[in-house]
Write an enzyme that holds these catalytic residues in place. Sequence first.
Site, PDB file in Angstrom:
ATOM      1  N   ASP A 220       1.033  -0.923  -0.181  1.00  0.00           N
ATOM      2  CA  ASP A 220       0.104  -0.368  -0.027  1.00  0.00           C
ATOM      3  C   ASP A 220       1.039   1.073  -0.388  1.00  0.00           C
ATOM      4  O   ASP A 220       1.957   1.188   0.521  1.00  0.00           O
ATOM      5  CB  ASP A 220      -0.777   0.012   1.248  1.00  0.00           C
ATOM      6  CG  ASP A 220      -2.181   1.187   1.529  1.00  0.00           C
ATOM      7  OD1 ASP A 220      -2.987   1.100   0.237  1.00  0.00           O
ATOM      8  OD2 ASP A 220      -1.553   2.414   2.051  1.00  0.00           O
ATOM      9  N   GLU A 272      15.125 -15.025  -0.931  1.00  0.00           N
ATOM     10  CA  GLU A 272      14.966 -16.077   0.215  1.00  0.00           C
ATOM     11  C   GLU A 272      14.678 -17.124   0.099  1.00  0.00           C
ATOM     12  O   GLU A 272      15.586 -18.312   0.661  1.00  0.00           O
ATOM     13  CB  GLU A 272      15.784 -15.428   1.511  1.00  0.00           C
ATOM     14  CG  GLU A 272      16.460 -14.918   1.583  1.00  0.00           C
ATOM     15  CD  GLU A 272      16.391 -14.074   3.244  1.00  0.00           C
ATOM     16  OE1 GLU A 272      16.217 -14.830   3.709  1.00  0.00           O
ATOM     17  OE2 GLU A 272      17.541 -12.758   2.959  1.00  0.00           O
TER      18      GLU A 272
END
Length: 569
Positions: A220, A272
């Site tokens: 957002d 990751e």
Amino acid sequence: MPDLSHAERHHSSNRNEWWRSGVIYQIYPRSFSDANGDGIGDLAGITSRLDALATLGVDAIWLSPFYRSPQKDAGYDVSDYCDVDPLFGSLHDFDAMLSRAHELGLRVLIDLVPNHTSDQHLWFQRALSAHPSDEARDFYHFKDGRGVDGNEPPNNWVSMFGGPAWTRTRDAQGNPGQWYLHLFDSSQPDLNWANPAVQAEFEKILRFWLDRGVDGFRVDQPHAMAKAAGLPDHPDVERAGAGFIEGEASPPMWFQEEVHPIFRRWREILDEYPGDRAMCGEAYVLPLSFMAKWVRPDEFHQTFNFRFLDAGWDVEKLYSAINESFAAFDGVGAPSTWVLSNHDVIRHASRFGGDYGRATASDGIGPNDAQPDRALGLARARAATLFMLGLPGASYLYQGEELGLPEHTTLAGEFRQDPTFARTGGARVGRDGCRVPLPWVAGDGAANGFNQSGKAWLPQPELYREYSRDLQTQDENSTLHLYMSALRIRGELELGSGSFDWLPQFVNDTALGYRNRDILVIHNFGDTALHLPPGEVILRSQTINTDAHTAVSTTDAVAPNETVWIRAC
Ligand code: NOJ
Ligand code: CA
């Protein structure tokens, strides 16, 4: 007349990460499906209806916020980022929803709100009770006021929801103190992203949800997170209000350079994790050539395309939005995204039935405004959707648009909850009209199957009954079937990872046409039918020989307000 010398092309892509071509369906949790009958949609309700989304044929869902929140801005005011608000259920309900979605092959993106918290967040409460020199205050933007006794706000910024962007604090005895910044409601203080402690907290939040198995985030207001040092005045607040003027220097609160290292770090974190996790930024950055930077290979995977959303029913604007998009995003190897509706704008089935200005102005339609032409709006919405879903790239759908749902345009002021309504004294009715609970089963309780109790946090208008999903499931000419067919064909023909070339014979003042792989997509904006090029019609946005209100297609033409998909011979 669109300028063909600016025509862009796009080559098909053999990169198969899902987010490059996927169709992502936005769920607005409080209005999707309500399992416990309290009138507010919840996670258990979502889980129970996920099959319908798998049947619709979307690839992923994005959930608007369901975190703990006082709900002053419908959950975009978060008081705990690592818990579910009891209104929506529990973390256990979230896990159940996620696992059902994954069983059905749906990816799940969740909404992350990093620009501001709720004023009830512990960080803000801690800051409020701290001395002005205490580091607890550095989580937010606290400043002394200007003028006599600090009575004037620290600068001239205004809130996106209307009124000043600053509120003055008071201590327990009522003595005025410093001011704090809020680009949105006063209950949504802006975080200070220059503070490494804020950055570290959000890295933990990302990992919390990635560890739980989410496929990524919709972020957002990312373009608001970094503020220019010292928070100088907006240079042109009279003209720009809370926003900016495209082509002029960016004001001190929008798209500052300092945001980029933050998202690059987030990208490292996502990378990751196994699987194709993705981050989409709700970045309102224009022109799109500036946005290209945001989707470099080590930053956001994609951003929303507000240029496309704002183009509306305007041939020239749509033509240039598409050219600009391919030019900007192809240049950095990112997919373009496309979108017509979301929870902040007038639903496109209503927007195209009248003249309502910029889509992203977040000004709804109220009972005192000119009312949309429902049939015209729906015909155009269906045409616009087919035009969008034929484009290569990722597309975003907003819940209910697959039903052709119109905006609730006669909602009385007493029901309105968007802070914009209150902050502007009703002058801007705000966004509630696009957030009304969905109709699932015609006439099943007062809320048409949204729940069993008939309660609804915003009342549905009478006419929502006829848009109910069960009726549309049985009607092969329904908007629901149109979406299902479009998504099926899009998937089978791999249009999402396809190519794009304008069809010059269909680029003029009243038409736009393009080719994606073997499919020709022709969109008629004019008043007269267009002759079809040779080929097999595989989908059209209007039904043949239906009624009255809309122009009726004939088999050998593209009717006014219609889009047709043709397999080239
Ligand atoms: C954008 C969201 O989409 C909108 O609903 C919200 O009000 C603002 N950001 C503030 O979080
Ligand atoms: Ca509920």
